[in-house]
Design a protein around this motif. Structure first.
Motif, PDB file in Angstrom:
ATOM      1  N   MET A 189       0.828  -1.209   0.000  1.00  0.00           N
ATOM      2  CA  MET A 189       0.000   0.000   0.000  1.00  0.00           C
ATOM      3  C   MET A 189       0.856   1.250   0.000  1.00  0.00           C
ATOM      4  O   MET A 189       0.586   2.219  -0.714  1.00  0.00           O
ATOM      5  N   ALA A 190       1.896   1.252   0.818  1.00  0.00           N
ATOM      6  CA  ALA A 190       2.745   2.432   0.935  1.00  0.00           C
ATOM      7  C   ALA A 190       3.485   2.733  -0.363  1.00  0.00           C
ATOM      8  O   ALA A 190       3.650   3.900  -0.747  1.00  0.00           O
ATOM      9  N   ILE A 191       3.928   1.695  -1.063  1.00  0.00           N
ATOM     10  CA  ILE A 191       4.654   1.902  -2.320  1.00  0.00           C
ATOM     11  C   ILE A 191       3.713   2.423  -3.396  1.00  0.00           C
ATOM     12  O   ILE A 191       4.050   3.336  -4.147  1.00  0.00           O
ATOM     13  N   GLY A 192       2.538   1.863  -3.495  1.00  0.00           N
ATOM     14  CA  GLY A 192       1.516   2.388  -4.386  1.00  0.00           C
ATOM     15  C   GLY A 192       1.660   2.042  -5.849  1.00  0.00           C
ATOM     16  O   GLY A 192       0.962   2.613  -6.680  1.00  0.00           O
ATOM     17  N   VAL A 193       2.530   1.106  -6.197  1.00  0.00           N
ATOM     18  CA  VAL A 193       2.663   0.700  -7.598  1.00  0.00           C
ATOM     19  C   VAL A 193       1.478  -0.169  -8.013  1.00  0.00           C
ATOM     20  O   VAL A 193       0.963  -0.052  -9.126  1.00  0.00           O
ATOM     21  N   LEU A 194       1.037  -1.032  -7.124  1.00  0.00           N
ATOM     22  CA  LEU A 194      -0.086  -1.924  -7.370  1.00  0.00           C
ATOM     23  C   LEU A 194      -1.321  -1.393  -6.647  1.00  0.00           C
ATOM     24  O   LEU A 194      -1.206  -0.549  -5.753  1.00  0.00           O
ATOM     25  N   PRO A 195      -2.514  -1.857  -7.006  1.00  0.00           N
ATOM     26  CA  PRO A 195      -3.746  -1.316  -6.412  1.00  0.00           C
ATOM     27  C   PRO A 195      -3.735  -1.358  -4.894  1.00  0.00           C
ATOM     28  O   PRO A 195      -3.543  -2.412  -4.282  1.00  0.00           O
ATOM     29  N   ARG A 196      -3.958  -0.222  -4.293  1.00  0.00           N
ATOM     30  CA  ARG A 196      -3.939  -0.152  -2.829  1.00  0.00           C
ATOM     31  C   ARG A 196      -5.100  -0.909  -2.195  1.00  0.00           C
ATOM     32  O   ARG A 196      -4.978  -1.406  -1.078  1.00  0.00           O
ATOM     33  N   ALA A 197      -6.224  -0.978  -2.891  1.00  0.00           N
ATOM     34  CA  ALA A 197      -7.358  -1.719  -2.340  1.00  0.00           C
ATOM     35  C   ALA A 197      -7.025  -3.206  -2.209  1.00  0.00           C
ATOM     36  O   ALA A 197      -7.419  -3.856  -1.236  1.00  0.00           O
ATOM     37  N   ALA A 198      -6.289  -3.750  -3.163  1.00  0.00           N
ATOM     38  CA  ALA A 198      -5.878  -5.155  -3.096  1.00  0.00           C
ATOM     39  C   ALA A 198      -4.908  -5.368  -1.941  1.00  0.00           C
ATOM     40  O   ALA A 198      -5.005  -6.352  -1.198  1.00  0.00           O
ATOM     41  N   ALA A 199      -3.955  -4.450  -1.796  1.00  0.00           N
ATOM     42  CA  ALA A 199      -3.003  -4.551  -0.692  1.00  0.00           C
ATOM     43  C   ALA A 199      -3.710  -4.397   0.646  1.00  0.00           C
ATOM     44  O   ALA A 199      -3.343  -5.045   1.636  1.00  0.00           O
ATOM     45  N   LEU A 200      -4.728  -3.550   0.702  1.00  0.00           N
ATOM     46  CA  LEU A 200      -5.487  -3.367   1.939  1.00  0.00           C
ATOM     47  C   LEU A 200      -6.206  -4.651   2.328  1.00  0.00           C
ATOM     48  O   LEU A 200      -6.337  -4.970   3.514  1.00  0.00           O
ATOM     49  N   ALA A 201      -6.670  -5.400   1.324  1.00  0.00           N
ATOM     50  CA  ALA A 201      -7.335  -6.680   1.610  1.00  0.00           C
ATOM     51  C   ALA A 201      -6.384  -7.631   2.317  1.00  0.00           C
ATOM     52  O   ALA A 201      -6.780  -8.352   3.246  1.00  0.00           O
ATOM     53  N   LEU A 202      -5.107  -7.647   1.919  1.00  0.00           N
ATOM     54  CA  LEU A 202      -4.112  -8.467   2.604  1.00  0.00           C
ATOM     55  C   LEU A 202      -3.861  -7.938   4.011  1.00  0.00           C
ATOM     56  O   LEU A 202      -3.785  -8.706   4.978  1.00  0.00           O
ATOM     57  N   THR A 203      -3.718  -6.627   4.126  1.00  0.00           N
ATOM     58  CA  THR A 203      -3.358  -6.010   5.401  1.00  0.00           C
ATOM     59  C   THR A 203      -4.423  -6.244   6.466  1.00  0.00           C
ATOM     60  O   THR A 203      -4.112  -6.459   7.640  1.00  0.00           O
ATOM     61  N   ILE A 204      -5.676  -6.196   6.070  1.00  0.00           N
ATOM     62  CA  ILE A 204      -6.774  -6.406   7.021  1.00  0.00           C
ATOM     63  C   ILE A 204      -7.129  -7.884   7.126  1.00  0.00           C
ATOM     64  O   ILE A 204      -7.422  -8.395   8.216  1.00  0.00           O
ATOM     65  N   GLY A 205      -7.111  -8.579   6.005  1.00  0.00           N
ATOM     66  CA  GLY A 205      -7.536  -9.976   6.010  1.00  0.00           C
ATOM     67  C   GLY A 205      -6.627 -10.888   6.804  1.00  0.00           C
ATOM     68  O   GLY A 205      -7.097 -11.798   7.491  1.00  0.00           O
ATOM     69  N   ALA A 206      -5.310 -10.646   6.750  1.00  0.00           N
ATOM     70  CA  ALA A 206      -4.372 -11.531   7.443  1.00  0.00           C
ATOM     71  C   ALA A 206      -4.598 -11.544   8.960  1.00  0.00           C
ATOM     72  O   ALA A 206      -4.674 -12.621   9.562  1.00  0.00           O
ATOM     73  N   PRO A 207      -4.709 -10.385   9.638  1.00  0.00           N
ATOM     74  CA  PRO A 207      -4.975 -10.435  11.084  1.00  0.00           C
ATOM     75  C   PRO A 207      -6.314 -11.078  11.421  1.00  0.00           C
ATOM     76  O   PRO A 207      -6.434 -11.778  12.433  1.00  0.00           O
ATOM     77  N   LEU A 208      -7.327 -10.845  10.589  1.00  0.00           N
ATOM     78  CA  LEU A 208      -8.619 -11.481  10.845  1.00  0.00           C
ATOM     79  C   LEU A 208      -8.512 -12.998  10.710  1.00  0.00           C
ATOM     80  O   LEU A 208      -9.079 -13.747  11.521  1.00  0.00           O
ATOM     81  N   ALA A 209      -7.792 -13.460   9.708  1.00  0.00           N
ATOM     82  CA  ALA A 209      -7.626 -14.894   9.521  1.00  0.00           C
ATOM     83  C   ALA A 209      -6.888 -15.520  10.695  1.00  0.00           C
ATOM     84  O   ALA A 209      -7.131 -16.678  11.056  1.00  0.00           O
ATOM     85  N   MET A 210      -5.980 -14.768  11.293  1.00  0.00           N
ATOM     86  CA  MET A 210      -5.182 -15.286  12.397  1.00  0.00           C
ATOM     87  C   MET A 210      -6.022 -15.497  13.657  1.00  0.00           C
ATOM     88  O   MET A 210      -5.622 -16.218  14.578  1.00  0.00           O
ATOM     89  N   ILE A 211      -7.216 -14.894  13.695  1.00  0.00           N
ATOM     90  CA  ILE A 211      -8.088 -15.063  14.861  1.00  0.00           C
ATOM     91  C   ILE A 211      -8.372 -16.538  15.115  1.00  0.00           C
ATOM     92  O   ILE A 211      -8.388 -17.009  16.252  1.00  0.00           O
ATOM     93  N   GLY A 212      -8.592 -17.295  14.035  1.00  0.00           N
ATOM     94  CA  GLY A 212      -8.911 -18.705  14.185  1.00  0.00           C
ATOM     95  C   GLY A 212      -7.827 -19.498  14.880  1.00  0.00           C
ATOM     96  O   GLY A 212      -8.093 -20.523  15.499  1.00  0.00           O
TER      97      GLY A 212
END
Length: 259
Positions: A188-211
């Motif tokens: 997300m910080a670099i911004g070369v690739l879609p930030r929305a896609a990177a945000l999905a990783l950034t938020i999704g990974a901690p949520l997945a770790m809940i299990g």
């Protein structure tokens, strides 16, 4: 002549009208000229459709370099790496979320292997923009992904002593999700690739770790949160892989040359 009027007579010119207004005002003439000269095929039109979608989702225009949608085609190596990222996301969504039959270890091994290769492709796409920052997100994730893969296929004993009641395999998976979130934040910080896609990783990974923390029988709300996180991660990985495949996820402006 306006871009709309010119586009009516250019093969594939209708795609230009799908870009945001600001992009059309700035690039319509140049893009239509390229379409007229190149006589685009189906693959080019699909790529342009993706670029138009990405322009709406992430409207930032990168500075530097020349716009060259037709000429800047990805190499076969780039496509293999990008395809691995897409494949890893699909395996995660349809092989782990939609669990059918046995073979969980095989599906996990396939997911980790594809995600690892895809991670390399995503890193290669953005390391030239911000080398130090890109390596900050890539290096920890590379190690964690590799350890997770080695643990699943038996190169490393997943039952090695851990800390307290947690075994080595638990910490390997935990590191996988933590470094995935870090990699997404760096992307997300670099911004070369879609930030929305990177945000999905950034938020999704901690949520997945809940299990991992709540055990095999979590509360319903926590189970839903973990499943949503895994889905977000899978979608983000697929999205980033598709962005690497296109090679030019954004139209780019040309630097002004000194007189």
């Amino acid at each position: 002549m306006t871009g709309t009027a010119q586009g009516a007579r250019v093969p594939g010119g209708w795609v230009v009208r799908l870009f945001p207004r600001a992009r059309r005002q700035r690039y319509a003439g140049e893009l239509l000229n390229i379409l007229e000269l190149q006589d685009p095929g189906v693959r080019h039109l699909i790529g342009l459709l993706y670029c138009a979608l990405d322009a709406h989702l992430d409207p930032q225009v990168s500075e530097g370099g020349e716009f060259s949608f037709m000429e800047g085609r990805p190499t076969m190596r780039t496509r293999v790496l990008a395809g691995a990222a897409v494949g890893g996301g699909l395996v995660l969504l349809f092989g782990l979320i939609v669990t059918i039959g046995d073979g969980l270890v095989v599906r996990l091994a396939l997911f980790y292997a594809l995600a690892l290769v895809g991670l390399i492709g995503i890193h290669r796409r953005q390391v030239g923009q911000a080398p130090a920052l890109a390596w900050t997100g890539f290096a920890p994730a590379l190690v964690a992904y590799g350890i997770s893969l080695a643990s699943v296929i038996g190169l490393i004993d997943a039952t090695m002593p851990g800390i307290g009641g947690r075994q080595f395999g638990f910490f390997a998976q935990e590191a996988f999700w933590i470094t995935s979130a870090l990699f997404g934040a760096v992307t997300m910080a670099i911004g070369v690739l879609p930030r929305a896609a990177a945000l999905a990783l950034t938020i999704g990974a901690p949520l997945a770790m809940i299990g991992m923390f709540v055990g095999p029988s979590p509360e319903p709300m926590l189970a839903v949160a973990a499943r949503v996180g895994v889905i977000m991660y899978g979608v983000g990985l697929i999205w980033l892989g598709m962005s690497v495949w296109t090679a030019h996820p954004r139209l780019q402006t040309s630097k002004a040359q000194p007189a």
